[in-house]
Write a protein that holds these residues in place. Structure first.
Motif, PDB file in Angstrom:
ATOM      1  N   GLY A 176      48.586  68.346  46.932  1.00  0.00           N
ATOM      2  CA  GLY A 176      47.271  67.840  47.300  1.00  0.00           C
ATOM      3  C   GLY A 176      47.332  66.829  48.425  1.00  0.00           C
ATOM      4  O   GLY A 176      48.412  66.463  48.911  1.00  0.00           O
ATOM      5  N   LEU A 177      46.164  66.390  48.824  1.00  0.00           N
ATOM      6  CA  LEU A 177      46.007  65.432  49.913  1.00  0.00           C
ATOM      7  C   LEU A 177      45.985  64.012  49.350  1.00  0.00           C
ATOM      8  O   LEU A 177      45.301  63.739  48.365  1.00  0.00           O
ATOM      9  N   GLN A 179      50.868  53.755  43.172  1.00  0.00           N
ATOM     10  CA  GLN A 179      49.900  54.675  42.604  1.00  0.00           C
ATOM     11  C   GLN A 179      49.165  55.396  43.722  1.00  0.00           C
ATOM     12  O   GLN A 179      48.558  54.763  44.588  1.00  0.00           O
ATOM     13  N   TYR A 180      49.263  56.727  43.711  1.00  0.00           N
ATOM     14  CA  TYR A 180      48.615  57.567  44.704  1.00  0.00           C
ATOM     15  C   TYR A 180      47.363  58.192  44.105  1.00  0.00           C
ATOM     16  O   TYR A 180      47.272  58.406  42.897  1.00  0.00           O
ATOM     17  N   SER A 181      46.433  58.528  44.960  1.00  0.00           N
ATOM     18  CA  SER A 181      45.276  59.329  44.583  1.00  0.00           C
ATOM     19  C   SER A 181      45.427  60.667  45.286  1.00  0.00           C
ATOM     20  O   SER A 181      45.299  60.752  46.510  1.00  0.00           O
ATOM     21  N   VAL A 182      45.748  61.725  44.512  1.00  0.00           N
ATOM     22  CA  VAL A 182      46.065  63.035  45.072  1.00  0.00           C
ATOM     23  C   VAL A 182      44.928  64.006  44.780  1.00  0.00           C
ATOM     24  O   VAL A 182      44.536  64.189  43.622  1.00  0.00           O
ATOM     25  N   ASP A 183      44.417  64.632  45.816  1.00  0.00           N
ATOM     26  CA  ASP A 183      43.242  65.503  45.717  1.00  0.00           C
ATOM     27  C   ASP A 183      43.596  66.901  46.210  1.00  0.00           C
ATOM     28  O   ASP A 183      43.991  67.074  47.368  1.00  0.00           O
ATOM     29  N   ASP A 184      43.467  67.914  45.320  1.00  0.00           N
ATOM     30  CA  ASP A 184      43.679  69.296  45.753  1.00  0.00           C
ATOM     31  C   ASP A 184      42.364  70.068  45.813  1.00  0.00           C
ATOM     32  O   ASP A 184      42.352  71.295  45.907  1.00  0.00           O
ATOM     33  N   MET A 185      41.253  69.350  45.721  1.00  0.00           N
ATOM     34  CA  MET A 185      39.906  69.920  45.846  1.00  0.00           C
ATOM     35  C   MET A 185      39.532  70.854  44.703  1.00  0.00           C
ATOM     36  O   MET A 185      38.575  71.626  44.814  1.00  0.00           O
ATOM     37  N   LYS A 201      53.738  67.206  47.833  1.00  0.00           N
ATOM     38  CA  LYS A 201      54.034  67.937  46.603  1.00  0.00           C
ATOM     39  C   LYS A 201      54.589  66.942  45.608  1.00  0.00           C
ATOM     40  O   LYS A 201      55.529  66.194  45.910  1.00  0.00           O
ATOM     41  N   VAL A 202      54.006  66.938  44.415  1.00  0.00           N
ATOM     42  CA  VAL A 202      54.392  65.991  43.378  1.00  0.00           C
ATOM     43  C   VAL A 202      54.975  66.766  42.203  1.00  0.00           C
ATOM     44  O   VAL A 202      54.388  67.749  41.747  1.00  0.00           O
ATOM     45  N   MET A 216      58.311  62.210  39.256  1.00  0.00           N
ATOM     46  CA  MET A 216      59.754  62.154  39.480  1.00  0.00           C
ATOM     47  C   MET A 216      60.051  62.214  40.968  1.00  0.00           C
ATOM     48  O   MET A 216      61.023  61.652  41.438  1.00  0.00           O
ATOM     49  N   ASP A 217      59.164  62.922  41.706  1.00  0.00           N
ATOM     50  CA  ASP A 217      59.383  63.085  43.143  1.00  0.00           C
ATOM     51  C   ASP A 217      58.044  63.285  43.839  1.00  0.00           C
ATOM     52  O   ASP A 217      57.187  64.036  43.350  1.00  0.00           O
TER      53      ASP A 217
END
Length: 241
Positions: free
Chosen positions: A56-57, A69-75, A103-104, A120-121
């Protein structure tokens, strides 16, 4: 099942020695709607989740002393909170991820009623084809888990079985393509050798594959921790065999 529903999973971590190594490609919406098994355990189609991957973005991030802490958006749904623990002795390397695709790989967690992902990555995606590839792997895994056949528009054509009929093939759960799975299996069969399997031997065994595809698959397997090099960068063993 709804996100708050409870059920007893037919598959527990003890039922398979490799369960904890499976990486299931998912969308954010799937993770947010997965059935709850217990506080930090979730399931899709009665298959308990261990390690998962999302693409995601990065909409934003918040650095702390011990984690980012990330905010990940794949829509596919609202952005997913991703927490990654960091080495406090090294400088943070997060600014280049802002507004870019990552990629998380990690596990789904529940904290104070809010779902998040413990990473983890977190890897920056430089080839946008990987976004399409991830979504294709999500569809393949979905078809395996649901035992349904879909057309090109994701419409259900026929049910090939029922839920809970058994876990999907390990390659799907690890997020591997067919070529990556073949390369991994070839290395695994020779991992009892002291030096592991050499690249020339791997090419000879998989002579029907292009060398470029073998090298690309090797790079992926090394990066994801499925294989490792031994006496030099041209000999490999599988992490599990």
């Amino acid at each position: 099942m709804s996100a708050g529903s409870e059920y007893r999973s037919p598959i527990s971590p003890q039922s398979s020695s490799s369960s904890s190594l499976w990486i299931l490609p998912c969308t954010v919406s799937q993770l947010l709607s997965a059935a709850t098994v217990n506080q930090d355990s979730f399931a899709l189609y009665e298959q308990e989740l261990y390690q998962v991957s999302v693409v995601g973005l990065v909409r934003g991030f918040a650095p702390f002393v011990t984690n980012v802490q990330y905010s990940v958006d794949d829509m596919t749904g609202p952005p997913l909170v991703v927490k990654q623990w960091v080495n406090t002795e090294e400088p943070l390397k997060t600014l280049q991820c802002q507004g870019k695709y990552v990629k998380v790989i990690g596990s789904l967690r529940n904290f104070n009623g809010q779902r998040s992902m413990l990473a983890m990555d977190v890897r920056l995606i430089t080839d946008l084809n990987e976004i399409t590839s991830h979504m294709m792997e999500v569809v393949r895994a979905h078809m395996q888990l649901s035992r349904k056949t879909l057309d090109v528009n994701m419409n259900v054509l026929a049910a090939a079985g029922t839920r809970g009929a058994g876990p999907p093939e390990p390659g799907f759960l690890r997020g591997l393509s067919a070529v990556q799975e073949q390369v991994l299996e070839a290395i695994r069969r020779r991992s009892y050798w002291d030096q592991g399997l050499g690249l020339d031997e791997l090419r000879a065994e998989l002579s029907y594959l292009r060398i470029a595809d073998i090298r690309t698959s090797l790079a992926f397997l090394l990066n994801e921790g499925h294989v490792f090099s031994t006496i030099d960068e041209h000999h490999f063993k599988a992490a599990e065999y």
